[in-house]
Design a protein around this motif. Structure first.
Motif, short mmCIF file in Angstrom:
data_model
loop_
_atom_site.label_atom_id
_atom_site.label_comp_id
_atom_site.label_asym_id
_atom_site.label_seq_id
_atom_site.Cartn_x
_atom_site.Cartn_y
_atom_site.Cartn_z
N THR A 124 9.87 -11.46 12.20
CA THR A 124 10.45 -12.73 11.77
C THR A 124 10.05 -13.11 10.34
N ALA A 125 9.42 -12.17 9.62
CA ALA A 125 8.98 -12.45 8.25
C ALA A 125 9.58 -11.45 7.27
N THR A 126 9.75 -11.91 6.03
CA THR A 126 10.22 -11.04 4.95
C THR A 126 9.06 -10.71 4.04
N ILE A 127 8.43 -9.59 4.29
CA ILE A 127 7.33 -9.14 3.42
C ILE A 127 7.46 -7.64 3.29
N SER A 128 7.31 -7.14 2.08
CA SER A 128 7.17 -5.70 1.96
C SER A 128 6.23 -5.38 0.81
N PHE A 129 5.62 -4.23 0.92
CA PHE A 129 4.67 -3.76 -0.07
C PHE A 129 5.10 -2.38 -0.53
N SER A 130 4.75 -2.05 -1.77
CA SER A 130 4.89 -0.65 -2.14
C SER A 130 3.72 -0.22 -3.01
N ASN A 131 3.36 1.04 -2.82
CA ASN A 131 2.28 1.63 -3.60
C ASN A 131 2.87 2.08 -4.93
N ALA A 132 2.48 1.36 -6.01
CA ALA A 132 3.04 1.65 -7.33
C ALA A 132 2.31 2.78 -8.04
N GLY A 133 1.30 3.38 -7.34
CA GLY A 133 0.57 4.49 -7.95
C GLY A 133 -0.86 4.11 -8.23
N PRO A 134 -1.56 4.98 -8.98
CA PRO A 134 -2.97 4.71 -9.25
C PRO A 134 -3.17 3.50 -10.16
N ILE A 135 -4.34 2.90 -10.06
CA ILE A 135 -4.69 1.74 -10.88
C ILE A 135 -4.60 2.10 -12.36
N LEU A 136 -4.02 1.19 -13.16
CA LEU A 136 -3.85 1.41 -14.60
C LEU A 136 -5.15 1.13 -15.35
N SER A 137 -5.28 1.75 -16.51
CA SER A 137 -6.46 1.52 -17.35
C SER A 137 -6.58 0.05 -17.74
N ALA A 138 -7.83 -0.40 -17.82
CA ALA A 138 -8.10 -1.75 -18.31
C ALA A 138 -9.55 -1.78 -18.78
N GLY A 139 -9.78 -1.97 -20.08
CA GLY A 139 -11.13 -2.07 -20.62
C GLY A 139 -11.98 -0.87 -20.26
N ALA A 140 -13.08 -1.12 -19.54
CA ALA A 140 -14.02 -0.05 -19.18
C ALA A 140 -13.44 0.92 -18.16
N TYR A 141 -12.33 0.56 -17.58
CA TYR A 141 -11.75 1.43 -16.55
C TYR A 141 -10.63 2.28 -17.14
N VAL A 142 -10.72 3.60 -16.89
CA VAL A 142 -9.70 4.54 -17.36
C VAL A 142 -8.96 5.09 -16.15
N THR A 143 -7.63 5.03 -16.23
CA THR A 143 -6.83 5.43 -15.07
C THR A 143 -7.21 6.83 -14.60
N GLY A 144 -7.21 7.02 -13.31
CA GLY A 144 -7.59 8.31 -12.73
C GLY A 144 -9.02 8.34 -12.24
N ALA A 145 -9.87 7.45 -12.77
CA ALA A 145 -11.28 7.45 -12.37
C ALA A 145 -11.47 6.67 -11.08
#
Ligand SMILES: [Ca+2]
Ligand SMILES: [Ca+2]
Ligand SMILES: [Ca+2]
Ligand SMILES: [Ca+2]
Ligand SMILES: [Zn+2]
Length: 467
Positions: free
Chosen positions: A90-111
């Protein structure tokens, strides 16, 4: 050994600055200048699916850094957790996996997301609306680095919202892999996979904008890891703390009727109205005029004597009175202080200021016959474990009681009438007047306080008859 606490919403207080939490249904409610007045904040149903991005690291590693649950298995489990909410019919919700987390500051994608600086920079990218990160804290080092208790299984946090449209626009989840590392020696706790996944599915409920619900609260006292299945069936997944055996292990669906009702109320699809009716009303102080905010109202199905299950424990739905009204309306008398943080003239931006909503509740229920009852919110449910708009919760100004047709401040607490709800019904005016030996809402009020209640007269008469 299993800890009890899910300190789920605590970071929301940090990220949604100047916003207190509403719960007992929606987590954040609009106010006069914040979203839409008296409307819960939700993700935009016109912009489904909600895109999340996943940590490429393992879900759990042990203290010798050996992988216990690898990324592929973790991804599968996360997808199954999101699917629990997505599959509510009875609810309209959906999710999708957009892939790995993107780089941001100290974080580099893939790590592997594994440090507090990485986490903090990803919070920044979540706050800016860039991504909704789903992170595995595989050895619990981020949790402990954030100063969180070892009993925190995981948390979800809202990062961004659109205060013009009333929509949630950013959220994140962090899971504590230490609960899945195979080691169960305090303070390294352990949960079964089903228990862990249900705790994180609870967090996804917050991610979607759900607050906590209180039903079958007597289970808190029992502290059992093998609860009565009827009571467990009605215990919301959105209960503030994790109790009992995993719902799945008891043969129950992961979501209780209360969870399904609330997520459908926030994200209704066209079938909602043909599968639910609503019961609404106002809770009053014994003066029958002043409204009571912050008490828990439960609609329970009447038990069907033909079945062995106790439907009254299984099919129960709740709302906290005044859940659409602000928990902090502000005040102008002592609020304008020299210290800026003391200035609380206007209160919190969230929550309505419509006085008709102070004691108002509404619950959506599947068709059936119900009783309505009112009780206090459990006193230890405060802050991130809060239920309803008030933290700490108030003691009930009266006694717990059922609704009956002839509501008054002098009825018997167990006197009850039933309400039959058909699909699409909107039953209004199911009001409860709390009972109290002092008939006004404030013991210092003058009107009426000198008159004893009929019940007191009766008790006095009984006492005399027995003397
Ligand atoms: Ca990680
Ligand atoms: Ca462990
Ligand atoms: Ca039955
Ligand atoms: Ca009453
Ligand atoms: Zn929670």
């Amino acid at each position: 050994m299993r800890p009890v606490l899910i300190a789920s919403c605590l970071l929301l207080c940090i990220f949604f600055t100047a916003t207190s939490l509403q719960a007992g249904g929606p987590l954040v409610v609009g106010g006069p200048k914040f979203g839409t007045d008296a409307q819960p904040f939700t993700w935009d149903p016109g912009k489904m699916p909600i895109q999340y991005r996943l940590d490429p690291g393992p879900m759990a590693v042990n203290p010798s850094n050996a992988t216990v649950i690898d990324n592929a298995a973790g991804l599968q489990r996360v997808q199954n957790m999101f699917a629990v909410w997505q599959s509510v019919p009875t609810a309209t919700i959906s999710f999708s996996n957009a892939g790995p987390i993107l780089s941001a500051g100290a974080y580099v994608t893939g790590a592997d997301v594994a440090t507090v600086p990485q986490f903090n920079d990803l919070v920044g990218s979540c706050k800016s609306g860039t991504q909704n990160p789903v992170m595995f804290d595989a050895n619990g080092q981020i949790m402990s680095g954030l100063g969180l208790s070892a009993s925190v299984i995981g948390f979800a946090s809202g990062c961004a919202l659109d205060s013009a449209s009333g929509h949630l626009t950013g959220a994140l989840i962090l899971m504590n892999g230490k609960f899945q590392d195979g080691i169960n020696t305090s303070p390294n706790f352990e949960l079964t996979a089903n228990e862990f996944d249900e705790a994180i599915t609870h967090e996804i409920g917050h991610f979607l904008g759900l607050g906590h619900s209180q039903i079958n609260v007597d289970l808190v006292q029992s502290q059992s890891s093998s609860c009565d299945v009827d009571k467990l069936a009605g215990l919301p997944l959105m209960f503030p703390v994790e109790l009992c055996q995993a719902r799945k292990d008891a043969g129950l669906p992961v979501l209780s009727p209360d969870d399904v009702s609330w997520i459908s109320s926030l994200y209704p699809n066209p079938t909602f109205v043909s599968n639910y009716g609503t019961i609404s009303g106002t809770i009053y102080f014994p003066d029958a005029v002043s409204q009571v905010q912050g008490v828990n109202v439960i609609a329970r199905a009447v038990d069907d004597p033909r079945t062995p299950q106790d439907e009254s424990r299984r099919i129960a739905l709740s709302a906290v009175s005044g859940y659409l009204f602000t928990g902090n309306p502000g005040q102008s008398i002592t609020a304008s202080m020299p210290e800026p943080n003391e200035n609380n003239t206007n209160g919190d931006p969230d929550g309505s200021r419509n006085p008709k909503l102070i004691g108002y509740y509404q619950v959506a229920v599947p068709p059936g016959t119900y009783t309505i009852e009112v009780e206090a919110v459990f006193p230890l449910f405060v802050g991130g474990s809060g239920v309803g708009p008030l933290s700490p919760p108030i003691a009930i100004p009266g006694s717990p009681e059922f609704w009956n047709k002839d509501e008054s401040a002098f009825d018997f607490p167990l006197a009850r009438d039933t309400i039959t709800v058909s699909p699409g019904d909107k039953l209004t005016g199911i009001d409860i007047i709390l009972n109290n030996p002092t008939p006004t809402f404030d013991q210092f009020e003058d009107s009426g306080a000198l008159f004893g209640s009929p019940l007191n007269f009766m008790l006095a008469a009984v006492a005399e008859a027995c003397a």
